[in-house]
Design a protein around this motif. Structure first.
Motif, PDB file in Angstrom:
ATOM      1  N   ALA A 228       0.885  -1.135   0.065  1.00  0.00           N
ATOM      2  CA  ALA A 228      -0.186   0.096   0.052  1.00  0.00           C
ATOM      3  C   ALA A 228       0.756   1.116  -0.094  1.00  0.00           C
ATOM      4  N   ILE A 229       0.538   2.320  -0.919  1.00  0.00           N
ATOM      5  CA  ILE A 229       0.991   3.427  -0.774  1.00  0.00           C
ATOM      6  C   ILE A 229       0.030   4.492  -0.308  1.00  0.00           C
ATOM      7  N   VAL A 230       0.481   5.191   0.837  1.00  0.00           N
ATOM      8  CA  VAL A 230      -0.443   6.000   1.541  1.00  0.00           C
ATOM      9  C   VAL A 230      -0.205   7.396   1.687  1.00  0.00           C
ATOM     10  N   VAL A 231      -1.072   8.240   1.355  1.00  0.00           N
ATOM     11  CA  VAL A 231      -0.621   9.462   2.143  1.00  0.00           C
ATOM     12  C   VAL A 231      -2.235  10.118   2.536  1.00  0.00           C
ATOM     13  N   ASN A 232      -1.740  10.725   4.142  1.00  0.00           N
ATOM     14  CA  ASN A 232      -2.683  11.140   4.683  1.00  0.00           C
ATOM     15  C   ASN A 232      -2.426  12.726   4.922  1.00  0.00           C
ATOM     16  N   ASN A 233      -3.388  13.494   4.793  1.00  0.00           N
ATOM     17  CA  ASN A 233      -3.469  14.931   5.147  1.00  0.00           C
ATOM     18  C   ASN A 233      -4.344  15.333   6.266  1.00  0.00           C
ATOM     19  N   PHE A 234      -3.933  15.838   7.472  1.00  0.00           N
ATOM     20  CA  PHE A 234      -4.722  16.115   8.688  1.00  0.00           C
ATOM     21  C   PHE A 234      -4.630  17.261   8.836  1.00  0.00           C
ATOM     22  N   VAL A 235      -5.752  18.036   8.980  1.00  0.00           N
ATOM     23  CA  VAL A 235      -5.617  19.473   9.359  1.00  0.00           C
ATOM     24  C   VAL A 235      -6.480  19.835  10.694  1.00  0.00           C
ATOM     25  N   THR A 236      -6.013  20.341  11.591  1.00  0.00           N
ATOM     26  CA  THR A 236      -6.846  20.522  12.724  1.00  0.00           C
ATOM     27  C   THR A 236      -6.539  22.165  12.975  1.00  0.00           C
ATOM     28  N   ASP A 237      -7.905  22.806  13.076  1.00  0.00           N
ATOM     29  CA  ASP A 237      -8.054  24.143  13.662  1.00  0.00           C
ATOM     30  C   ASP A 237      -8.279  24.005  15.235  1.00  0.00           C
ATOM     31  N   ILE A 238      -7.790  24.603  16.125  1.00  0.00           N
ATOM     32  CA  ILE A 238      -7.993  24.633  17.753  1.00  0.00           C
ATOM     33  C   ILE A 238      -8.408  26.062  18.123  1.00  0.00           C
ATOM     34  N   HIS A 239      -9.506  26.228  18.721  1.00  0.00           N
ATOM     35  CA  HIS A 239      -9.781  27.736  19.107  1.00  0.00           C
ATOM     36  C   HIS A 239      -9.727  27.887  20.851  1.00  0.00           C
ATOM     37  N   ARG A 240     -10.149  29.019  21.105  1.00  0.00           N
ATOM     38  CA  ARG A 240      -9.990  29.247  22.583  1.00  0.00           C
ATOM     39  C   ARG A 240     -10.599  28.184  23.478  1.00  0.00           C
ATOM     40  N   ASP A 241      -9.398  27.878  24.621  1.00  0.00           N
ATOM     41  CA  ASP A 241      -9.682  27.123  25.745  1.00  0.00           C
ATOM     42  C   ASP A 241     -10.215  25.460  24.993  1.00  0.00           C
ATOM     43  N   ALA A 242      -9.862  25.239  23.986  1.00  0.00           N
ATOM     44  CA  ALA A 242     -10.401  23.788  23.279  1.00  0.00           C
ATOM     45  C   ALA A 242      -8.780  22.986  23.382  1.00  0.00           C
ATOM     46  N   THR A 243      -9.163  21.690  23.370  1.00  0.00           N
ATOM     47  CA  THR A 243      -7.958  20.863  23.477  1.00  0.00           C
ATOM     48  C   THR A 243      -8.325  19.706  22.080  1.00  0.00           C
ATOM     49  N   PHE A 244      -7.333  19.340  21.684  1.00  0.00           N
ATOM     50  CA  PHE A 244      -7.126  18.299  20.719  1.00  0.00           C
ATOM     51  C   PHE A 244      -6.047  17.169  20.825  1.00  0.00           C
ATOM     52  N   THR A 245      -6.434  15.826  20.823  1.00  0.00           N
ATOM     53  CA  THR A 245      -5.240  15.027  20.864  1.00  0.00           C
ATOM     54  C   THR A 245      -5.410  14.168  19.788  1.00  0.00           C
ATOM     55  N   SER A 246      -4.174  13.851  19.179  1.00  0.00           N
ATOM     56  CA  SER A 246      -4.091  12.913  17.881  1.00  0.00           C
ATOM     57  C   SER A 246      -3.196  11.697  18.526  1.00  0.00           C
ATOM     58  N   VAL A 247      -3.320  10.479  18.416  1.00  0.00           N
ATOM     59  CA  VAL A 247      -2.514   9.616  18.415  1.00  0.00           C
ATOM     60  C   VAL A 247      -2.375   8.695  17.353  1.00  0.00           C
ATOM     61  N   ALA A 248      -1.419   8.349  16.709  1.00  0.00           N
ATOM     62  CA  ALA A 248      -1.308   7.633  15.591  1.00  0.00           C
ATOM     63  C   ALA A 248      -0.313   6.242  15.652  1.00  0.00           C
ATOM     64  N   THR A 249      -0.864   5.033  15.336  1.00  0.00           N
ATOM     65  CA  THR A 249      -0.080   3.893  15.697  1.00  0.00           C
ATOM     66  C   THR A 249       0.155   3.241  14.326  1.00  0.00           C
ATOM     67  N   GLN A 250       1.390   3.324  13.840  1.00  0.00           N
ATOM     68  CA  GLN A 250       1.720   3.086  12.582  1.00  0.00           C
ATOM     69  C   GLN A 250       2.704   1.625  12.621  1.00  0.00           C
ATOM     70  N   LEU A 251       1.933   0.391  11.981  1.00  0.00           N
ATOM     71  CA  LEU A 251       2.475  -0.796  12.047  1.00  0.00           C
ATOM     72  C   LEU A 251       3.196  -1.265  10.698  1.00  0.00           C
ATOM     73  N   GLN A 252       2.313  -1.221   9.718  1.00  0.00           N
ATOM     74  CA  GLN A 252       2.653  -1.667   8.217  1.00  0.00           C
ATOM     75  C   GLN A 252       2.148  -0.749   7.228  1.00  0.00           C
TER      76      GLN A 252
END
Length: 425
Positions: A228-252
């Protein structure tokens, strides 16, 4: 074979004209960009360690969009891990499958992207200066739009489950837009399953907008086939007093490129990104991250760890920007790697660009081998060499896994990691 060269739009871009006419401006922006720039050339700085254009030429011989594969409820059921309780949104080669999905819409709304209001469509990314976003803009037929209203908490996770297969074509385009309104909360899980071992090219764009005082979590597992050939574009906009958490597990995968951008747009907000790449064989994973601090009193945390064996290759390029107005910023970035083979390679480049003068920022990277003293210590206490090795490696990886707060998914990923490391205990 289609030749992919810079400054030329080839059959790759024009072979499939999407049937959906709702995204005319978006498609024009993508086409204009590609006509001027093409896909990355071999010496292009942002892609110099990950030559996707060359890999596409070598492996992809049918640039048509993959047609829906044969899916069943049994296949979907097998992809649901133990302990999962939530909604499931199923995609078949990038297309939403309503008959196999479970969508309660409890405290959130769901629709096709083409059915979203004009102001929503006007907010999605045009190009973002990346050729693969432009290619997705041009080629995707439709996407999904998920919205969490103001003050709502989605109690159960939403599972985005992708099934990919080269079927009458080798290209899969996927598009997801998520809007989390003020004081809302939601958790997303994502997993992609390859239905066979044939080559395909998956090109995905995910956008998450996290409004004031809201909290969003996004946990992704990448464990696709070795072609597999994979391209991921991930864009996040975070505003006042907000939280965002990303966790990526890459195995194969064959070649994976992940572009993750976090825009911290107001005071009091927090962005976190964590990643683990556990690679063997000839798997190639490239993580490019961008954290942009634009306002004062905002925090970001970034930790990526890699364990590389055999002839695998990892790339980490992390950038933190602190704008002049972003005083009192706290920004931390770290990339740590363990190489288990002389043939494994890591290219790492953490970066800071700071225009403010009252900030706390740090960045760094480490690359080394397994600690022989710690290995001897465990063996001296009756633990076999392979298990001791697995224990040490999992201890290294566990610092990332603990940020997956949804326990069934954390355990699912942990089991896969322990199986790979031979440390089942």
């Amino acid at each position: 074979m289609t030749t992919i060269t810079k400054n030329k739009v080839t059959d790759l871009f024009l072979l499939n004209k999407p049937t959906n006419s709702n995204f005319v401006e978006l498609r024009k922006a993508g086409l204009d960009y590609l006509e001027s720039n093409g896909l990355p050339a071999l010496k292009e700085e942002e892609y110099k360690f990950t030559q996707i254009s060359k890999r596409l030429e070598q492996q992809i011989t049918n640039f048509k969009s993959a047609q829906p594969a044969s899916l069943s409820k049994v296949l979907v059921q097998k992809a649901i891990f133990e302990g999962f309780d939530g909604d499931i949104i199923v995609f078949n080669n990038g297309e939403f499958v309503p008959t196999l999905s479970i969508i309660s819409q409890q405290n959130y709304s769901f629709s096709l992207l083409s059915d979203a209001k004009p102001e929503i469509l006007g907010s999605i990314a045009k190009v973002e200066n990346d050729p693969f976003v432009a290619l997705n803009n041009l080629a995707f037929n439709d996407g999904v739009f998920i919205s969490v209203p103001k003050g709502k908490k989605v109690e159960k996770p939403i599972y985005l489950l992708h099934f990919n297969q080269a079927n009458q074509g080798q290209v899969v385009n996927q598009r997801v837009l998520i809007d989390v309104a003020d004081s809302a909360e939601v958790t997303f899980l994502e997993n992609t399953i390859s239905l066979d071992e044939e080559s395909y090219f998956s090109n995905t764009v995910v956008e998450v907008k996290v409004a004031q005082n809201s909290h969003a979590h996004y946990y992704r597992l990448q464990n696709e086939n070795r072609q597999a050939i994979v391209v991921n574009n991930f864009v996040t906009d975070i505003h006042r007093d907000a939280t965002f958490t990303s966790v990526a597990t890459q195995l194969q995968g064959g070649m994976l490129r992940n572009n993750l951008t976090m825009n911290l747009l107001d005071s009091g907000c927090e962005g976190n990104m964590y990643g683990l790449y556990l690679l063997n064989g000839k798997t190639h994973v490239d993580n490019h991250t961008n954290v942009d601090h634009t306002k004062p009193h905002a925090d970001s945390n970034e930790l990526y760890k890699g364990i590389l064996a055999d002839s695998s290759r990892g790339v980490f390029n992390g950038k933190i920007f602190v704008r002049q107005d972003a005083q009192k910023t706290n920004a931390f970035q770290q990339n740590n790697n363990i190489l288990l083979s002389e043939d494994a390679i890591i290219n790492t480049k953490p970066q800071l660009e700071i225009w403010a003068d009252d900030v706390k920022c740090s960045h760094g990277c480490t690359t080394g081998q397994l600690d022989e003293e710690a290995l001897f210590y465990l063996q001296a206490r009756g633990i076999g060499k392979e298990q001791a090795r697995g224990l040490l490696l999992y201890a290294f990886a566990g610092e990332v896994m603990e940020h997956i707060l949804y326990q069934p998914f954390q355990q699912y990923c942990t089991n896969l990691i322990q199986d790979r490391l031979g440390s089942k205990f």
